[in-house]
Design a protein around this motif. Structure first.
Motif, PDB file in Angstrom:
ATOM      1  N   LYS A 133      -3.706 -29.299   2.565  1.00  0.00           N
ATOM      2  CA  LYS A 133      -2.365 -28.816   2.878  1.00  0.00           C
ATOM      3  C   LYS A 133      -1.646 -29.785   3.825  1.00  0.00           C
ATOM      4  O   LYS A 133      -0.458 -30.090   3.644  1.00  0.00           O
ATOM      5  N   GLU A 134      -2.376 -30.270   4.822  1.00  0.00           N
ATOM      6  CA  GLU A 134      -1.798 -31.213   5.777  1.00  0.00           C
ATOM      7  C   GLU A 134      -1.437 -32.520   5.078  1.00  0.00           C
ATOM      8  O   GLU A 134      -0.372 -33.111   5.333  1.00  0.00           O
ATOM      9  N   PHE A 135      -2.314 -32.961   4.170  1.00  0.00           N
ATOM     10  CA  PHE A 135      -2.094 -34.195   3.409  1.00  0.00           C
ATOM     11  C   PHE A 135      -0.825 -34.096   2.574  1.00  0.00           C
ATOM     12  O   PHE A 135       0.023 -34.996   2.576  1.00  0.00           O
ATOM     13  N   ILE A 136      -0.679 -33.000   1.846  1.00  0.00           N
ATOM     14  CA  ILE A 136       0.474 -32.830   0.956  1.00  0.00           C
ATOM     15  C   ILE A 136       1.772 -32.772   1.765  1.00  0.00           C
ATOM     16  O   ILE A 136       2.780 -33.394   1.399  1.00  0.00           O
ATOM     17  N   ALA A 137       1.751 -32.047   2.876  1.00  0.00           N
ATOM     18  CA  ALA A 137       2.947 -31.940   3.713  1.00  0.00           C
ATOM     19  C   ALA A 137       3.334 -33.294   4.303  1.00  0.00           C
ATOM     20  O   ALA A 137       4.515 -33.674   4.304  1.00  0.00           O
ATOM     21  N   ALA A 138       2.332 -34.028   4.790  1.00  0.00           N
ATOM     22  CA  ALA A 138       2.608 -35.337   5.385  1.00  0.00           C
ATOM     23  C   ALA A 138       3.096 -36.327   4.334  1.00  0.00           C
ATOM     24  O   ALA A 138       3.992 -37.137   4.586  1.00  0.00           O
ATOM     25  N   ALA A 139       2.517 -36.267   3.145  1.00  0.00           N
ATOM     26  CA  ALA A 139       2.939 -37.158   2.060  1.00  0.00           C
ATOM     27  C   ALA A 139       4.384 -36.893   1.675  1.00  0.00           C
ATOM     28  O   ALA A 139       5.168 -37.830   1.452  1.00  0.00           O
ATOM     29  N   THR A 140       4.754 -35.622   1.612  1.00  0.00           N
ATOM     30  CA  THR A 140       6.133 -35.266   1.273  1.00  0.00           C
ATOM     31  C   THR A 140       7.110 -35.848   2.285  1.00  0.00           C
ATOM     32  O   THR A 140       8.165 -36.371   1.914  1.00  0.00           O
ATOM     33  N   GLN A 141       6.753 -35.771   3.558  1.00  0.00           N
ATOM     34  CA  GLN A 141       7.608 -36.328   4.604  1.00  0.00           C
ATOM     35  C   GLN A 141       7.755 -37.846   4.479  1.00  0.00           C
ATOM     36  O   GLN A 141       8.782 -38.409   4.876  1.00  0.00           O
ATOM     37  N   LYS A 142       6.740 -38.492   3.911  1.00  0.00           N
ATOM     38  CA  LYS A 142       6.764 -39.953   3.738  1.00  0.00           C
ATOM     39  C   LYS A 142       7.389 -40.377   2.406  1.00  0.00           C
ATOM     40  O   LYS A 142       7.363 -41.556   2.040  1.00  0.00           O
ATOM     41  N   GLY A 143       7.943 -39.412   1.657  1.00  0.00           N
ATOM     42  CA  GLY A 143       8.594 -39.749   0.395  1.00  0.00           C
ATOM     43  C   GLY A 143       7.650 -39.880  -0.777  1.00  0.00           C
ATOM     44  O   GLY A 143       7.959 -40.556  -1.762  1.00  0.00           O
ATOM     45  N   LEU A 144       6.500 -39.207  -0.702  1.00  0.00           N
ATOM     46  CA  LEU A 144       5.536 -39.168  -1.810  1.00  0.00           C
ATOM     47  C   LEU A 144       5.485 -37.730  -2.296  1.00  0.00           C
ATOM     48  O   LEU A 144       4.836 -36.874  -1.681  1.00  0.00           O
ATOM     49  N   GLY A 145       6.181 -37.444  -3.379  1.00  0.00           N
ATOM     50  CA  GLY A 145       6.356 -36.063  -3.818  1.00  0.00           C
ATOM     51  C   GLY A 145       5.442 -35.665  -4.957  1.00  0.00           C
ATOM     52  O   GLY A 145       4.963 -36.498  -5.726  1.00  0.00           O
TER      53      GLY A 145
ATOM     54  N   PRO B 204     -11.887 -33.183   2.141  1.00  0.00           N
ATOM     55  CA  PRO B 204     -13.027 -32.411   2.642  1.00  0.00           C
ATOM     56  C   PRO B 204     -12.774 -30.919   2.798  1.00  0.00           C
ATOM     57  O   PRO B 204     -13.694 -30.112   2.622  1.00  0.00           O
ATOM     58  N   THR B 205     -11.561 -30.512   3.156  1.00  0.00           N
ATOM     59  CA  THR B 205     -11.267 -29.086   3.322  1.00  0.00           C
ATOM     60  C   THR B 205      -9.883 -28.767   2.752  1.00  0.00           C
ATOM     61  O   THR B 205      -9.032 -29.651   2.610  1.00  0.00           O
ATOM     62  N   GLU B 206      -9.660 -27.494   2.467  1.00  0.00           N
ATOM     63  CA  GLU B 206      -8.358 -27.067   1.968  1.00  0.00           C
ATOM     64  C   GLU B 206      -7.277 -27.224   3.031  1.00  0.00           C
ATOM     65  O   GLU B 206      -6.118 -27.529   2.708  1.00  0.00           O
TER      66      GLU B 206
ATOM     67  N   THR C  37      -4.876 -44.188   2.976  1.00  0.00           N
ATOM     68  CA  THR C  37      -5.658 -44.948   3.946  1.00  0.00           C
ATOM     69  C   THR C  37      -5.262 -44.567   5.364  1.00  0.00           C
ATOM     70  O   THR C  37      -6.119 -44.311   6.225  1.00  0.00           O
ATOM     71  N   ALA C  38      -3.965 -44.512   5.610  1.00  0.00           N
ATOM     72  CA  ALA C  38      -3.470 -44.165   6.941  1.00  0.00           C
ATOM     73  C   ALA C  38      -3.833 -42.727   7.304  1.00  0.00           C
ATOM     74  O   ALA C  38      -4.191 -42.433   8.465  1.00  0.00           O
ATOM     75  N   PHE C  39      -3.749 -41.815   6.344  1.00  0.00           N
ATOM     76  CA  PHE C  39      -4.060 -40.418   6.623  1.00  0.00           C
ATOM     77  C   PHE C  39      -5.526 -40.242   6.996  1.00  0.00           C
ATOM     78  O   PHE C  39      -5.869 -39.517   7.941  1.00  0.00           O
ATOM     79  N   LYS C  40      -6.397 -40.941   6.283  1.00  0.00           N
ATOM     80  CA  LYS C  40      -7.823 -40.853   6.591  1.00  0.00           C
ATOM     81  C   LYS C  40      -8.100 -41.382   8.010  1.00  0.00           C
ATOM     82  O   LYS C  40      -8.854 -40.790   8.792  1.00  0.00           O
ATOM     83  N   LYS C  41      -7.491 -42.505   8.349  1.00  0.00           N
ATOM     84  CA  LYS C  41      -7.692 -43.079   9.685  1.00  0.00           C
ATOM     85  C   LYS C  41      -7.232 -42.124  10.769  1.00  0.00           C
ATOM     86  O   LYS C  41      -7.881 -41.984  11.820  1.00  0.00           O
ATOM     87  N   LYS C  42      -6.129 -41.452  10.518  1.00  0.00           N
ATOM     88  CA  LYS C  42      -5.614 -40.498  11.485  1.00  0.00           C
ATOM     89  C   LYS C  42      -6.590 -39.359  11.736  1.00  0.00           C
ATOM     90  O   LYS C  42      -6.747 -38.872  12.862  1.00  0.00           O
ATOM     91  N   GLN C  43      -7.279 -38.943  10.679  1.00  0.00           N
ATOM     92  CA  GLN C  43      -8.225 -37.837  10.824  1.00  0.00           C
ATOM     93  C   GLN C  43      -9.468 -38.260  11.603  1.00  0.00           C
ATOM     94  O   GLN C  43     -10.163 -37.450  12.186  1.00  0.00           O
TER      95      GLN C  43
ATOM     96  N   GLY D 162      -5.889 -25.661  -7.259  1.00  0.00           N
ATOM     97  CA  GLY D 162      -5.713 -26.182  -5.915  1.00  0.00           C
ATOM     98  C   GLY D 162      -5.960 -27.680  -5.850  1.00  0.00           C
ATOM     99  O   GLY D 162      -5.874 -28.396  -6.846  1.00  0.00           O
ATOM    100  N   GLY D 163      -6.279 -28.159  -4.660  1.00  0.00           N
ATOM    101  CA  GLY D 163      -6.526 -29.581  -4.480  1.00  0.00           C
ATOM    102  C   GLY D 163      -5.264 -30.410  -4.594  1.00  0.00           C
ATOM    103  O   GLY D 163      -4.144 -29.933  -4.350  1.00  0.00           O
ATOM    104  N   CYS D 164      -5.447 -31.666  -4.955  1.00  0.00           N
ATOM    105  CA  CYS D 164      -4.340 -32.623  -5.043  1.00  0.00           C
ATOM    106  C   CYS D 164      -4.329 -33.271  -6.424  1.00  0.00           C
ATOM    107  O   CYS D 164      -5.353 -33.339  -7.110  1.00  0.00           O
TER     108      CYS D 164
END
Length: 361
Positions: A311-323, A305-307, A355-361, A332-334
């Motif tokens: 950014k938050e999605f990409i950073a969180a994914a990286t921390q979870k081992g999704l590079g 929905p927003t830039e 799925t988890a990221f969306k629920k968190k938001q 831009g975007g993903c």
């Protein structure tokens, strides 16, 4: 160690099959009993002869190539081919048709213009920000070739089927989807692909060229810019990118022996793509950017929905081992690149995270 590896969604250099990496690791210091690394073996040695000849043979088997086709391994990446193609095939009085479906097509067109070679842009999807593949295209019957980009890494679009050009040979940049599916080879006069997306490491470009197109090539060119030079020397006019060719050979072996060929590879890729697109289409949070019917099975581009959320999605994914999920810098975007070597487990892990990221938001 394999337990330290992430799920790699990079667009290129991209994921390679784990069995290929393990075979490279096992033989890196002593290749085939030579007492040398593959990076040390002479390209004039019988060891490397076996590597390059096997790579050619496997490519021909996988794609069903007959004796009219030559398989070459060149340096300079696909970007050098943007210039080499018009230099070789657009002599005096000749023109070519180009279809513009995004950044890499645009760059190919630019090189033809720089060289002052006659060309026509017969179709473009720029009107909708390159979100689709054009159809119902009128090609020129006297064109020397029709140039297309089969898969567009940045915009996430792909030719689902290839156009009817009324016998004019198609020249295709297949850097990001080569060997992902069987091809109707009779349509193609030439295919070229940088290895770093679906075949191997960066630094090697595979070129497949057919005799009838090769026969039309200009003769008065520098040796290193003529396809004839490399055809006559089995890609060894100068020192080839030996390690790159070796890795490609192992990927080809993996495709044949472990994946079962291109029809099975296509089915696997379609399953991965369907799973990811269906998830996004059923969501009001994630939006695929490519139009249905033109969506890539190699590069899935999407927005949140927003830039700031992206950014938050990409950073969180990286921390979870999704590079590698950041979109290209120009748009831009993903982007999730799910090339041949990307496993079903990787796609499932990505969907679970989304799925988890969306629920968190």
């Amino acid at each position: 160690m394999t337990e330290e590896r992430i799920f790699n969604f990079n667009a290129g250099p991209a994921a390679l099959p784990l069995p290929v990496l393990q075979e490279i690791q096992a033989s890196f210091l002593n290749f085939k009993g030579s007492g040398m690394s593959i990076t040390e073996v002479s390209h004039r040695s019988p060891w490397f002869d076996d590597v390059i000849n096997d790579a050619v043979d496997r490519t021909k088997r996988l794609l069903g190539l007959d004796e009219r086709y030559h398989v070459l391994f060149l340096q300079g990446g696909a970007s050098l081919q943007f210039a080499m193609i018009p230099m070789n095939f657009l002599g005096e009085g000749k023109s070519a048709d180009y279809v513009n479906t995004g950044t890499w097509s645009t760059k190919a067109i630019k090189e033809a213009a720089i060289l002052n070679k006659a060309h026509n842009v017969v179709a473009s999807s720029e009107d909708k920000n390159f979100s689709y593949i054009p159809n119902d295209i009128s090609f020129n019957a006297d064109a020397a070739y029709v140039h297309i980009t089969s898969n567009n890494t940045i915009k996430g679009t792909q030719w689902e089927s290839f156009p009817d050009t009324n016998g004019v040979p198609i020249v295709a940049d297949m850097s990001s989807d080569i060997l992902s599916r069987p091809l109707p080879m009779d349509k193609f006069g030439m295919i070229y692909a940088g290895a770093q997306k679906n075949m191997g490491p960066s630094g090697t470009c595979m070129v497949i060229v057919r005799d009838d197109l090769l026969a039309t090539a200009e003769k008065d060119l520098p040796s290193m810019l003529k396809y004839d030079t490399f055809v006559s020397k089995n890609s060894m006019y100068n020192t080839p990118p030996c390690f790159g060719v070796y890795t490609i050979q192992l990927v080809l072996k993996w495709l044949e022996q472990e994946m079962g060929g291109l029809e099975k590879m296509q089915a696997h890729n379609e399953k991965k793509g369907a799973m990811l697109y269906e998830f996004m289409d059923g969501s009001d949070f994630y939006r695929a950017t490519a139009e249905k019917g033109s969506r890539s099975l190699m590069n899935v581009t999407f927005r949140l929905p927003t830039e700031d959320l992206e950014k938050e999605f990409i950073a969180a994914a990286t921390q979870k081992g999704l590079g590698g999920l950041k979109g290209h810098r120009s748009v831009g975007g993903c982007r999730a690149s799910i090339y041949n070597a990307t496993t079903m487990a990787a796609v499932e892990a990505l969907i679970d995270f989304m799925t988890a990221f969306k629920k968190k938001q």
